[in-house]
Design a protein around this motif. Sequence first.
Motif, PDB file in Angstrom:
ATOM      1  N   ASP A 195      32.751  47.547  -8.500  1.00  0.00           N
ATOM      2  CA  ASP A 195      32.956  48.363  -9.698  1.00  0.00           C
ATOM      3  C   ASP A 195      33.108  47.427 -10.898  1.00  0.00           C
ATOM      4  O   ASP A 195      32.493  47.613 -11.952  1.00  0.00           O
ATOM      5  N   HIS A 199      30.675  46.977 -14.068  1.00  0.00           N
ATOM      6  CA  HIS A 199      31.181  47.077 -15.452  1.00  0.00           C
ATOM      7  C   HIS A 199      30.618  45.936 -16.302  1.00  0.00           C
ATOM      8  O   HIS A 199      30.177  46.141 -17.429  1.00  0.00           O
ATOM      9  N   HIS A 262      26.972  54.065 -13.683  1.00  0.00           N
ATOM     10  CA  HIS A 262      28.128  54.956 -13.792  1.00  0.00           C
ATOM     11  C   HIS A 262      27.707  56.400 -14.060  1.00  0.00           C
ATOM     12  O   HIS A 262      28.266  57.326 -13.484  1.00  0.00           O
ATOM     13  N   HIS A 276      34.108  56.597  -6.500  1.00  0.00           N
ATOM     14  CA  HIS A 276      33.588  55.782  -7.605  1.00  0.00           C
ATOM     15  C   HIS A 276      32.999  54.431  -7.151  1.00  0.00           C
ATOM     16  O   HIS A 276      31.860  54.109  -7.482  1.00  0.00           O
ATOM     17  N   ASN A 280      29.025  53.760  -7.066  1.00  0.00           N
ATOM     18  CA  ASN A 280      28.369  52.784  -7.944  1.00  0.00           C
ATOM     19  C   ASN A 280      27.478  51.852  -7.142  1.00  0.00           C
ATOM     20  O   ASN A 280      26.391  51.484  -7.579  1.00  0.00           O
TER      21      ASN A 280
HETATM   22 ZN    ZN Z   1      33.717  51.924 -12.888  1.00  0.00          ZN
END
Ligand code: ZN
Length: 360
Positions: A195, A199, A262, A276, A280
Motif C-alpha cells: 500500500d 502510494h 486506488h 485495501h 491494491n
Molecule cells: Zn492506500
Amino acid sequence: MQFKNFPMVSRIIFGRGSFNQLAEILEPKRLNTRAPFIFFVDDVFKGNAWLTSRIPLAYDDKVIYISTKEEPKTSQIDTLVEQIILNYKERPSGIIGIGGGSIMDIAKAVAIMLTNDGESKDYQGWDLVKHPAIYHVGIPTISGTGAEVSRTTILTGPERKLGINSDYTPFDQVILDPELTKEVPKDQWFYTGMDCFVHCIESLNGTYLNAFSKSYGEKAYELCKEIFLEDHLTEIEAQDKLMMASWHGGMSIAYSQVGVAHAMSYGLGYLLGIKHGIGNCIVFDHLEDYYPDGVKLFKQMKAKHNINLPKGICANLTEDQFDIMINVALSLEPLWENALGKHWKKQITPEVLKALYKKM
Ligand code: ZN
Ligand code: NAD
C-alpha cells in the motif's frame, strides 16, 4: 490557485518500546475520573499479554476489541458511538486506536462522531465535519497505510466507500513503536507494505506532484526498495524503516493524491469486500500501461517474497456488478485527474475499466 493548508498530527513519539510511555502521555489528558479513555484494539491481540498488559487502565477506562476481518463501516462507527454514549455519563477523555489501518480509521471516526450530530455517513466527503473531535491517539501495529498521519478515515457506507476528510480527522498523538509490528504475518506484511509502495508510485507519477510531495514520496520509495528488494537489513531495521516509509508515503499523498490502483481497488472493496492492501496489489499487478517502472519493481518484490495473489476474482461477475465497480472507481475524479491529467475522461471509459477488471 488555492493552496491546501492542512493540519498535521500534533505530537509524535518514535522508537522501539515507546509504547511503554502511553501512561505518561495520557495522564495529563484525563478530563476527570468519570471521563474514561476508550481503547479500540484489534482483536488479533486478544490474549496477547505482551501487548495488552501494557495498556494503562484506570477508573472507568475500557478496552474494546474489534475484528478487522472486514473494513470499517459507517454503521459500525455509529454503533460504537451509541454504545459509548449509553454506557458513560460523560464524554470520554480520549479514544486510543491500537492496530492497523482499520483500527486507525475507527478511532478517528469515533472521535469525530462523539462531538458531531447525526450519522457518520453524513460526513463522508470533504470538510463536512463541524466540531473538533475529542482527543485521539493512533498506535499502528502494522506499517504501510499512512492512516496514522492522514487527514482521512476511510469508511464503507450505504452508498459509497469514501473517507471523512477533515481538519479534525488527524490524530492528536501518534506512537510509532516498530516493535509492535514484529508478529505481522508475512502475506499481510507484504500487502500493507505495498500500500505504501503504491502510494509512492501514484504520488510520484501524478500530475499533482510538487516538491513537497516529491521529497516525502522519494524517501518512502527508496525505503520500500531497500526493504522489499535488498537483503542486508536485519528484521529490526526492516520494521523500523517500514514504519517510517508508511509515514512518509502518507505525507506524500497528503499534498498530492493517489491514482489508478486506488480508484480501481475502491471498486473491488465496495463490491467484493476485498481489503485495501491486497486489493491494491491485485489491481497494481495489471497496471503496466500506467505505471511501467513501478509495476516492474512490484513484480520483482512479489516474486522475491513468494506472494501468490488471488486470480479470477472478477471471472463470474454479472454486467450489473461490473457497472457498480466501474461507477465507484470513476466517481473518484481527483484520483484520475492526478493520474492522467485534466482530460483523463478521454482515456478512461467504462470499457477500458471493464477490460482491466476482467484481467483480475
Ligand atoms: Zn492506500
Ligand atoms: P488492517 O488494519 O485491516 O489489518 C490487517 C490484518 O493484519 C488484520 O487481520 C489484523 O488483525 C492484522 N494485524 C495488524 N497488526 C498486527 C500485528 N502486529 N500482528 C499480527 N497481526 C496484525 O489492515 P491495514 O492494511 O493496516 O489497513 C487497511 C485499512 O486501512 C483499510 O480499511 C483501508 O481503507 C484503510 N486505509 C486508510 C487510510 C487512511 O489514510 N485513513 C489509508 C490507507 C488505508
